[in-house]
Design a protein around this motif. Structure first.
Motif, PDB file in Angstrom:
ATOM      1  N   GLN A 127      16.757  67.324  38.917  1.00  0.00           N
ATOM      2  CA  GLN A 127      17.301  67.947  37.707  1.00  0.00           C
ATOM      3  C   GLN A 127      17.997  69.263  38.031  1.00  0.00           C
ATOM      4  O   GLN A 127      18.981  69.632  37.380  1.00  0.00           O
ATOM      5  N   VAL A 128      17.493  69.991  39.038  1.00  0.00           N
ATOM      6  CA  VAL A 128      18.136  71.232  39.467  1.00  0.00           C
ATOM      7  C   VAL A 128      19.553  70.941  39.969  1.00  0.00           C
ATOM      8  O   VAL A 128      20.501  71.672  39.645  1.00  0.00           O
ATOM      9  N   CYS A 129      19.701  69.872  40.741  1.00  0.00           N
ATOM     10  CA  CYS A 129      21.037  69.498  41.238  1.00  0.00           C
ATOM     11  C   CYS A 129      21.978  69.176  40.078  1.00  0.00           C
ATOM     12  O   CYS A 129      23.147  69.603  40.070  1.00  0.00           O
ATOM     13  N   LEU A 130      21.473  68.434  39.094  1.00  0.00           N
ATOM     14  CA  LEU A 130      22.304  68.105  37.931  1.00  0.00           C
ATOM     15  C   LEU A 130      22.619  69.356  37.115  1.00  0.00           C
ATOM     16  O   LEU A 130      23.721  69.491  36.564  1.00  0.00           O
ATOM     17  N   SER A 131      21.670  70.290  37.042  1.00  0.00           N
ATOM     18  CA  SER A 131      21.922  71.538  36.317  1.00  0.00           C
ATOM     19  C   SER A 131      22.961  72.384  37.036  1.00  0.00           C
ATOM     20  O   SER A 131      23.800  73.033  36.391  1.00  0.00           O
ATOM     21  N   ALA A 132      22.908  72.408  38.377  1.00  0.00           N
ATOM     22  CA  ALA A 132      23.928  73.134  39.137  1.00  0.00           C
ATOM     23  C   ALA A 132      25.306  72.526  38.895  1.00  0.00           C
ATOM     24  O   ALA A 132      26.308  73.240  38.775  1.00  0.00           O
ATOM     25  N   LEU A 133      25.356  71.199  38.828  1.00  0.00           N
ATOM     26  CA  LEU A 133      26.607  70.521  38.501  1.00  0.00           C
ATOM     27  C   LEU A 133      27.105  70.950  37.125  1.00  0.00           C
ATOM     28  O   LEU A 133      28.277  71.285  36.944  1.00  0.00           O
ATOM     29  N   MET A 134      26.197  70.958  36.149  1.00  0.00           N
ATOM     30  CA  MET A 134      26.586  71.313  34.783  1.00  0.00           C
ATOM     31  C   MET A 134      27.017  72.765  34.677  1.00  0.00           C
ATOM     32  O   MET A 134      27.873  73.107  33.858  1.00  0.00           O
ATOM     33  N   SER A 135      26.417  73.644  35.503  1.00  0.00           N
ATOM     34  CA  SER A 135      26.770  75.063  35.429  1.00  0.00           C
ATOM     35  C   SER A 135      28.245  75.282  35.761  1.00  0.00           C
ATOM     36  O   SER A 135      28.911  76.121  35.142  1.00  0.00           O
ATOM     37  N   GLY A 136      28.752  74.539  36.734  1.00  0.00           N
ATOM     38  CA  GLY A 136      30.171  74.664  37.051  1.00  0.00           C
ATOM     39  C   GLY A 136      31.056  73.901  36.099  1.00  0.00           C
ATOM     40  O   GLY A 136      32.166  74.346  35.764  1.00  0.00           O
ATOM     41  N   LEU A 137      30.571  72.754  35.642  1.00  0.00           N
ATOM     42  CA  LEU A 137      31.366  71.937  34.733  1.00  0.00           C
ATOM     43  C   LEU A 137      31.595  72.640  33.406  1.00  0.00           C
ATOM     44  O   LEU A 137      32.712  72.677  32.885  1.00  0.00           O
ATOM     45  N   THR A 138      30.536  73.223  32.845  1.00  0.00           N
ATOM     46  CA  THR A 138      30.658  73.835  31.526  1.00  0.00           C
ATOM     47  C   THR A 138      31.404  75.164  31.553  1.00  0.00           C
ATOM     48  O   THR A 138      32.143  75.481  30.624  1.00  0.00           O
ATOM     49  N   VAL A 139      31.222  75.944  32.624  1.00  0.00           N
ATOM     50  CA  VAL A 139      31.837  77.274  32.663  1.00  0.00           C
ATOM     51  C   VAL A 139      33.322  77.194  32.983  1.00  0.00           C
ATOM     52  O   VAL A 139      34.136  77.911  32.396  1.00  0.00           O
ATOM     53  N   PHE A 140      33.712  76.308  33.894  1.00  0.00           N
ATOM     54  CA  PHE A 140      35.076  76.332  34.402  1.00  0.00           C
ATOM     55  C   PHE A 140      35.896  75.080  34.100  1.00  0.00           C
ATOM     56  O   PHE A 140      37.038  74.985  34.553  1.00  0.00           O
ATOM     57  N   ILE A 141      35.347  74.110  33.361  1.00  0.00           N
ATOM     58  CA  ILE A 141      36.120  72.893  33.121  1.00  0.00           C
ATOM     59  C   ILE A 141      37.357  73.169  32.265  1.00  0.00           C
ATOM     60  O   ILE A 141      38.421  72.571  32.485  1.00  0.00           O
ATOM     61  N   SER A 142      37.253  74.073  31.303  1.00  0.00           N
ATOM     62  CA  SER A 142      38.436  74.399  30.487  1.00  0.00           C
ATOM     63  C   SER A 142      39.521  75.034  31.343  1.00  0.00           C
ATOM     64  O   SER A 142      40.705  74.695  31.225  1.00  0.00           O
ATOM     65  N   LYS A 143      39.110  75.952  32.214  1.00  0.00           N
ATOM     66  CA  LYS A 143      40.078  76.582  33.109  1.00  0.00           C
ATOM     67  C   LYS A 143      40.697  75.547  34.038  1.00  0.00           C
ATOM     68  O   LYS A 143      41.898  75.598  34.327  1.00  0.00           O
TER      69      LYS A 143
END
Length: 661
Positions: free
Chosen positions: A336-352
Motif C-alpha cells: 500500500q505504501v508503494c501505491l500511495s507513493a504512486l498516488m502522491s505523484g499522480l495527484t500532485v503533478f498530473i494536471s501539470k
C-alpha cells in the motif's frame, strides 16, 4: 413478589422505551455515521484535492520549482506523521466522534489560512501589458524605461513572507486530518456487521477518492476566474484572456468554499455517542448490555488513562515490533505504501503533466482529472468492495485479487509511455540559432529585450519565440476590441514576416483522448485492490491491536510515501527542465521541459511503484498460504506411522515386556 414483579415490568418498559428512542435516533445508527463520515471525508479531501489542482498556478505565482511545490504539498504530512500513531493508539479510550469533529474544525481553519496570502500580497503583473504604447515589441535600447527586477511577482518583495501562510495552513491541515480517517474506519468496523463492514469501508474509500475529484473540478472552475478579480476591473486586465500562457486563475477562491463545507459537516459529530449497538444485534439486548458495559469500560479506561501516555511512550518500540512481526501485515502495508507513493505523484503533478504534454489550460486539465480519471478510480473501489461482499472472499482470495488487479494495471499503464509528443521548437531554447542555444541573436541585438520576459509568440513553421521582442517584431496590429492580432515586421522571422501571440504548442491534442482512456483504465483496475488490501490489514492483527495497526499503517504511508513522494516526483520533473526562470539570482519556475524525458521519467516512476506493489502482494499471498498449510497440519495431528514401523515397535515392546530367560 409483587414489588419485584412490578420492578421487572418497569425495567422492561424502560428498556423498550430506550430501544424505541434509539431506533428513531439517527445518531445511534452506523449507516448514518457512514453518511456523515462520507460527507466530512469528501469536504476534507476537497481541500487537499483542490491544493493539488492549483500546484502549477502556485509555482508561477510564487516562482517555485516542482521540487519546492512538491515539498509544500507534502508539508501537511509532517504535522500528522507522529500524531497519528498516538491518536490511533488511544482510539478506543477517547470519544472518537468528538475527536473527528474537532479535527474537521481545524481543517476548516487551515483552509481559510491558505487563502490569506492573496489578500495580503500585491497585484499580479505579467509581461506584454499594453502601457504607454509598449507591447513587448522590439524597441531600441534606451528608448524604453528600464524595469528593475523585484524579488516577487507582487512587486513588494513580500511573496516569500506570505508563502509561509500556505505552509502554516498545510501543517494545520495535516494535524486536523489525523483523527478523521483512522477513527472513522475503526468506529465503523467496530459497530458494523461482519457482512456489511466491507461494503461500508468500500464506500468510505470511494468517497476518499471522490473528494479529490471534486477538488479538481473546483480547481477547474476557480482557475477560469482571473487571479485578481477582486482587485482589478476587466479593462485593467488589458490584452490577457483565458487560455493565454500568462493567465493565472483565482487559486485562492476554492479554499474559501471548501473551508465552509468542512465546517458545516464537522458539527454532527458532536452528537454521536461514544459507543453504539452492534449492527444486526438484538436492539433490546444490546441496549441493556451496552448500558451496563459502558460504565465498566469507562472505569477501566479512566484508570488506564492516568498511566497510559507514559507507559505507551516507553513501550511503543515493543508494540511496534509486535505489530510489524506479522509478515502478512507488513507485506500488505508496504504494498500500500508503494501505491500511495504512486498516488502522491499522480495527484500532485498530473494536471501539470497534461498541461505540458498536450498544451491545454490548467482549468481543462483539472476538469479531465476530476470528471474522468478520478470517477473511474471510485468505480473500481466500489466494485472491489461489492465483489468481496458478494463472493465472501477470504484472506487468501483478497491477496489474489490484489495481485491480479495490480498486474493488469501495469499492463494498461505501459502504453502511456508512448502517448505524447516532443517539445515544440523554441528559438534559442531547444532550436539552435547559428549553432548556439541563446535567445539573444544578431537579429534582435538592437532590441531592449528582458532576459526573463515571457510573452510567447508563434512564427510560421511552428517556431516559437519567448516574446515578440526576441522575434525582432517592431509593429503590432490590434482588433476592434483592443486585443493583439499579430506582430509584424519581425527581423528574426524569414522575410520579416508576422508572428501570432501565444505558444505554438506541442501539436499533441489528438493523443489526449487515448491517453485519458489508458490512464483512467489503469486507475480503475488498480483501485480494485483498495478494499481487499485494507481487509487484509484489519484481519491480520489481533482485535485489540486494530486501532494501533491502522495508526502504524497511516504513519508508514506518510513517512515512506506522502512525505517524500511529491518531492521525489518534483525532483524528477525538474531534472527534465531545459529553460529556467531566474528571479533574484535563483532558479524559480521552469519555463520549458524536455517533454520526452518528462513523460518517460514520470510514467516510468509510477510503473516502478506498481511493480514493487505487485511483488509485495505476491509475498503476502505466499505467507497466507504457508500459514494456512501449517494450520491444516496442526488440525490433522501427527501423520500415522508406516505399517512396517508399527510392527517393529510392537515387536520391540513385546521383547521388552517378556525378556528371554
Amino acid at each position: 413478589m409483587g414489588v419485584t414483579g412490578h420492578s421487572a415490568v418497569v425495567t422492561k418498559l424502560a428498556q423498550e422505551e430506550t430501544g424505541r428512542r434509539r431506533s428513531f435516533n439517527p445518531f445511534h445508527s452506523v449507516k448514518f455515521f457512514v453518511l456523515c463520515h462520507g460527507l466530512l471525508q469528501l469536504s476534507q479531501l476537497l481541500v487537499s484535492g483542490y491544493m493539488k489542482s492549483i500546484v502549477s498556478t502556485i509555482e508561477k505565482r510564487f516562482g517555485l520549482s516542482s521540487q519546492n511545490s512538491g515539498m509544500l504539498s507534502s508539508l501537511n504530512e509532517i504535522g500528522s506523521t507522529v500524531l497519528i500513531v498516538f491518536i490511533s493508539y488511544f482510539g478506543s479510550r477517547v470519544h472518537r466522534p468528538r475527536f473527528i469533529g474537532c479535527g474537521g474544525i481545524l481543517v476548516s481553519v487551515a483552509a481559510f489560512t491558505m487563502s490569506l496570502p492573496h489578500f495580503i500580497m500585491g497585484r499580479y503583473t505579467y509581461d506584454g501589458v499594453v502601457q504607454n504604447n509598449v507591447t513587448g515589441t522590439c524597441r531600441a535600447a534606451g528608448s524604453v524605461p528600464a524595469v528593475n527586477e523585484t524579488c516577487g511577482t507582487g512587486g513588494d518583495g513580500s511573496d516569500h513572507h506570505v508563502l509561509s501562510l500556505l505552509m502554516l495552513g498545510q501543517l494545520l491541515l495535516g494535524i486536523g486530518g489525523v483523527p478523521i480517517q483512522p477513527f472513522g474506519i475503526s468506529y465503523v468496523d467496530d459497530y458494523a456487521s461482519n457482512r456489511n463492514s466491507p461494503l461500508y469501508l468500500g464506500i468510505l474509500f470511494a468517497v476518499s477518492v471522490l473528494g479529490p475529484a471534486f477538488g479538481f473540478v473546483l480547481g477547474s472552475c476557480a482557475l477560469r476566474v482571473f487571479i485578481d478579480v477582486d482587485k482589478v476591473t476587466a479593462a485593467e486586465i488589458g490584452d490577457l484572456e483565458f487560455g493565454d500562457p500568462r493567465w493565472l486563475g483565482a487559486w485562492w477562491l476554492g479554499f474559501l468554499f471548501a473551508a465552509s463545507c468542512v465546517l458545516i459537516f464537522s458539527l454532527p459529530y458532536f452528537f454521536f455517542p461514544r459507543e453504539m449497538p452492534k449492527e444486526g444485534s438484538d436492539d433490546l439486548k444490546s441496549d441493556s448490555i451496552l448500558e451496563k458495559d459502558v460504565l465498566k469500560v469507562k472505569e477501566e479506561v479512566d484508570a488506564a488513562q492516568n498511566l497510559s501516555l507514559i507507559q505507551f511512550i516507553k513501550s511503543f518500540p515493543c508494540i511496534l515490533l509486535r505489530t510489524l512481526r506479522s509478515q502478512v501485515y507488513l507485506a500488505v502495508v508496504l504494498a500500500q505504501v508503494c501505491l500511495s507513493a504512486l498516488m502522491s505523484g499522480l495527484t500532485v503533478f498530473i494536471s501539470k503533466f497534461l498541461e505540458q504534454q498536450f498544451t491545454i489550460t490548467a482549468s481543462y486539465a483539472n476538469l479531465l482529472i476530476g470528471s474522468i480519471h478520478v470517477p473511474g478510480a471510485v468505480l473500481g473501489i466500489l466494485l472491489g468492495g461489492v465483489v468481496m461482499r458478494k463472493l465472501t472472499i477470504g484472506l487468501r482470495g483478497s491477496a489474489i485479487m490484489c495481485c491480479v488487479a495490480i498486474f493488469i494495471s501495469v499492463c494498461t499503464a505501459a502504453p502511456l509511455l508512448f502517448l505524447g509528443c516532443s517539445t515544440q521548437r523554441v528559438d534559442g531554447v531547444n532550436a539552435p540559432s547559428n549553432g548556439t542555444l541563446d535567445v539573444r541573436r544578431s537579429c534582435n541585438q538592437g532590441c531592449s529585450c528582458g532576459d526573463q520576459v515571457y510573452n510567447p509568440v508563434c512564427a510560421p513553421h511552428d517556431i516559437e519565440f519567448i516574446s515578440p521582442c526576441h522575434a525582432g517584431c517592431q509593429n503590432v496590429d490590434f482588433n476592434t476590441q483592443g486585443k493583439v492580432m499579430v506582430y509584424s515586421n519581425c527581423s528574426c522571422v524569414p522575410g520579416r514576416g508576422e508572428v501570432r501571440p501565444g505558444t505554438c504548442g506541442t501539436g499533441c491534442s489528438h493523443l489526449l483522448p487515448p491517453f485519458m482512456f489508458f490512464l483512467t483504465l489503469t486507475g480503475f483496475v488498480a483501485t480494485f485492490c483498495q478494499t481487499p488490501s485494507f481487509m487484509l490489514v484489519l484481519r491480520s492483527v489481533k482485535p485489540e491491536d486494530k486501532s494501533l495497526a491502522i495508526g502504524i499503517q497511516f504513519m508508514l504511508f506518510r513517512v515512506l510515501a506522502w512525505l517524500p513522494g511529491p518531492m521525489l516526483y518534483g525532483s524528477t520533473i525538474d531534472s527534465t527542465c531545459i529553460k529556467w526562470v531566474n528571479k533574484c539570482e535563483r532558479k524559480a519556475a521552469c519555463r520549458y521541459y524536455n517533454l520526452d524525458l518528462f513523460r518517460a521519467r514520470y510514467i516510468g516512476l509510477q510503473m516502478l511503484f506498481q511493480s514493487a506493489s505487485f511483488l509485495l502482494f505476491l509475498m503476502s499471498y505466499y505467507f497466507l498460504r504457508r500459514d494456512s498449510l501449517r494450520q491444516e497440519r496442526r488440525a490433522r495431528g501427527p501423520p500415522p506411522l508406516p505399517k512396517d514401523r508399527v510392527e517393529l515397535l510392537d515387536e520391540a515392546f513385546k521383547t521388552k515386556a517378556h525378556p528371554k530367560v
